[in-house]
Motif scaffolding. Structure first.
Motif, PDB file in Angstrom:
ATOM      1  N   UNK A 121      10.321   3.980 -42.331  1.00 41.07           N
ATOM      2  CA  UNK A 121       9.659   3.554 -41.058  1.00 41.07           C
ATOM      3  C   UNK A 121       8.087   3.158 -41.278  1.00 41.07           C
ATOM      4  N   UNK A 122       7.440   3.900 -42.181  1.00 45.37           N
ATOM      5  CA  UNK A 122       6.126   3.935 -42.309  1.00 45.37           C
ATOM      6  C   UNK A 122       5.628   2.643 -42.999  1.00 45.37           C
ATOM      7  N   UNK A 123       6.596   1.718 -43.420  1.00 46.89           N
ATOM      8  CA  UNK A 123       6.425   0.630 -44.057  1.00 46.89           C
ATOM      9  C   UNK A 123       6.407  -0.294 -43.269  1.00 46.89           C
ATOM     10  N   UNK A 124       6.463  -0.184 -41.845  1.00 43.19           N
ATOM     11  CA  UNK A 124       6.585  -1.201 -40.884  1.00 43.19           C
ATOM     12  C   UNK A 124       5.230  -1.752 -40.729  1.00 43.19           C
ATOM     13  N   UNK A 125       4.861  -2.970 -40.690  1.00 45.24           N
ATOM     14  CA  UNK A 125       3.645  -3.536 -40.872  1.00 45.24           C
ATOM     15  C   UNK A 125       3.713  -5.110 -41.014  1.00 45.24           C
ATOM     16  N   UNK A 126       2.359  -5.850 -40.835  1.00 47.95           N
ATOM     17  CA  UNK A 126       2.341  -7.079 -41.266  1.00 47.95           C
ATOM     18  C   UNK A 126       1.700  -7.174 -42.507  1.00 47.95           C
ATOM     19  N   UNK A 127       2.720  -7.882 -43.469  1.00 46.39           N
ATOM     20  CA  UNK A 127       2.236  -8.096 -44.895  1.00 46.39           C
ATOM     21  C   UNK A 127       1.604  -9.208 -45.173  1.00 46.39           C
ATOM     22  N   UNK A 128       0.189  -9.253 -45.579  1.00 47.89           N
ATOM     23  CA  UNK A 128      -0.435 -10.552 -46.053  1.00 47.89           C
ATOM     24  C   UNK A 128      -0.510 -10.559 -47.359  1.00 47.89           C
ATOM     25  N   UNK A 129      -0.303 -11.797 -47.840  1.00 46.85           N
ATOM     26  CA  UNK A 129      -0.755 -12.216 -49.242  1.00 46.85           C
ATOM     27  C   UNK A 129      -1.996 -12.543 -49.395  1.00 46.85           C
ATOM     28  N   UNK A 130      -2.805 -12.600 -50.443  1.00 46.57           N
ATOM     29  CA  UNK A 130      -4.050 -12.757 -50.306  1.00 46.57           C
ATOM     30  C   UNK A 130      -4.438 -13.356 -51.980  1.00 46.57           C
ATOM     31  N   UNK A 131      -5.335 -14.253 -52.123  1.00 43.39           N
ATOM     32  CA  UNK A 131      -5.750 -14.819 -53.432  1.00 43.39           C
ATOM     33  C   UNK A 131      -7.121 -14.050 -53.732  1.00 43.39           C
ATOM     34  N   UNK A 132      -7.025 -13.701 -54.964  1.00 43.44           N
ATOM     35  CA  UNK A 132      -8.305 -13.051 -55.394  1.00 43.44           C
ATOM     36  C   UNK A 132      -9.227 -14.006 -55.589  1.00 43.44           C
TER      37      UNK A 132
ATOM     38  N   UNK B 291      -9.970 -11.113 -36.197  1.00 45.39           N
ATOM     39  CA  UNK B 291      -9.910 -11.293 -34.676  1.00 45.39           C
ATOM     40  C   UNK B 291      -8.437 -10.894 -34.373  1.00 45.39           C
ATOM     41  N   UNK B 292      -8.010 -10.570 -33.131  1.00 46.42           N
ATOM     42  CA  UNK B 292      -6.682 -10.347 -32.738  1.00 46.42           C
ATOM     43  C   UNK B 292      -5.663 -11.594 -33.113  1.00 46.42           C
ATOM     44  N   UNK B 293      -4.560 -10.962 -33.779  1.00 49.49           N
ATOM     45  CA  UNK B 293      -3.580 -12.022 -34.332  1.00 49.49           C
ATOM     46  C   UNK B 293      -3.878 -12.853 -35.553  1.00 49.49           C
ATOM     47  N   UNK B 294      -4.970 -12.550 -36.046  1.00 50.52           N
ATOM     48  CA  UNK B 294      -5.466 -13.382 -37.050  1.00 50.52           C
ATOM     49  C   UNK B 294      -5.486 -12.668 -38.413  1.00 50.52           C
ATOM     50  N   UNK B 295      -5.647 -13.198 -39.424  1.00 46.95           N
ATOM     51  CA  UNK B 295      -5.788 -12.756 -40.799  1.00 46.95           C
ATOM     52  C   UNK B 295      -7.112 -12.489 -40.928  1.00 46.95           C
TER      53      UNK B 295
END
Lengths: 122, 107
Positions: A88-99, B39-43
């Motif tokens: 349950x604690x993994x619930x989140x928005x997951x972002x990928x990002x470039x270094x 900002x809200x709803x943004x990356x």
């Protein structure tokens, strides 16, 4: 322009698995390290994992170690996050990002995708 | 693990005001600190890297300073679009860590 588009999120039961993908464009994907960062609802940012440009080195945060695996396919310009034994604690928005630096991961993400929501619930 | 503590949690200011945000590290991180705006709803968007270098396309009203354990993000004159949450992040040691954030809200 740099574009990162995550997919694969959704609702999953505790203990199950999910694989996230991040399609990259607008830069030479095979030259850059990549990161996954997550954000639980209403909370701050938490780094999850990163991987070097060639996949030779990977690092992950303790809360996901042994459960999540970061990988990449440079022939498809795609980053992955395999998530097993979800909680349950993994619930989140997951972002990928470039270094921010080409080559190894310097630890400073510069461009971010819009994220994909993972909800772990029975 | 390096802990980053941001203060204050909330900053209530008016457009045109100067904003000063603080980030303190639990041990020295040299100059390996970045600042992000969300900002809200943004990356998140990268503003500052290596404590004081502005990222591509970031306006000059944003500046960063500090080294070791104490860092500051300054917004010289707040524009309406600057009201957001700001995070610091260190890359001195893995695991990479973020501060808890400072919300800059309209007074």
């Amino acid at each position: 322009q740099v574009q990162l588009v995550e997919s694969g999120g959704g609702v999953v039961q505790p203990g199950r698995s999910l694989r996230l993908s991040c399609a990259a464009s607008g830069f030479t994907f095979s030259s850059y390290g990549m990161h996954w960062v997550r954000q639980a609802p209403g909370k701050g940012l938490e780094w999850v994992a990163d991987i070097w440009y060639d996949g030779s080195n990977k690092y992950s945060a303790d809360p996901v170690k042994g459960r999540f695996t970061i990988s990449r396919d440079n022939s498809k310009d795609t980053l992955y996050l395999q998530m097993n034994s979800l909680r349950a604690e993994d619930t989140a928005v997951y972002y990928c990002a470039r270094d921010g630096r080409s080559g190894y991961s310097s630890g400073c993400p510069d461009y971010w995708g819009q994220g994909t929501l993972v909800t772990v619930s029975s | 693990e390096i802990v980053l503590t941001q203060s204050p949690a909330t900053l209530s200011l008016s457009p045109g005001d100067r904003a000063t945000l603080s980030c303190r590290a639990s041990q020295s991180i040299r100059s390996y600190l970045a600042w992000y705006q969300q900002k809200p709803g943004q990356a998140p968007r990268l503003l500052i890297y290596d404590a004081s270098s502005r990222a591509t396309g970031i306006p000059a009203r944003f500046s960063g300073s500090g080294s070791g354990t104490d860092f500051t993000l300054t917004i010289s004159s707040l524009e309406p679009e600057d009201f957001a949450v700001y995070y610091c992040q260190q890359r001195s040691n893995w695991p990479l860590t973020f501060g808890g954030g400072t919300k800059v809200e309209i007074k």
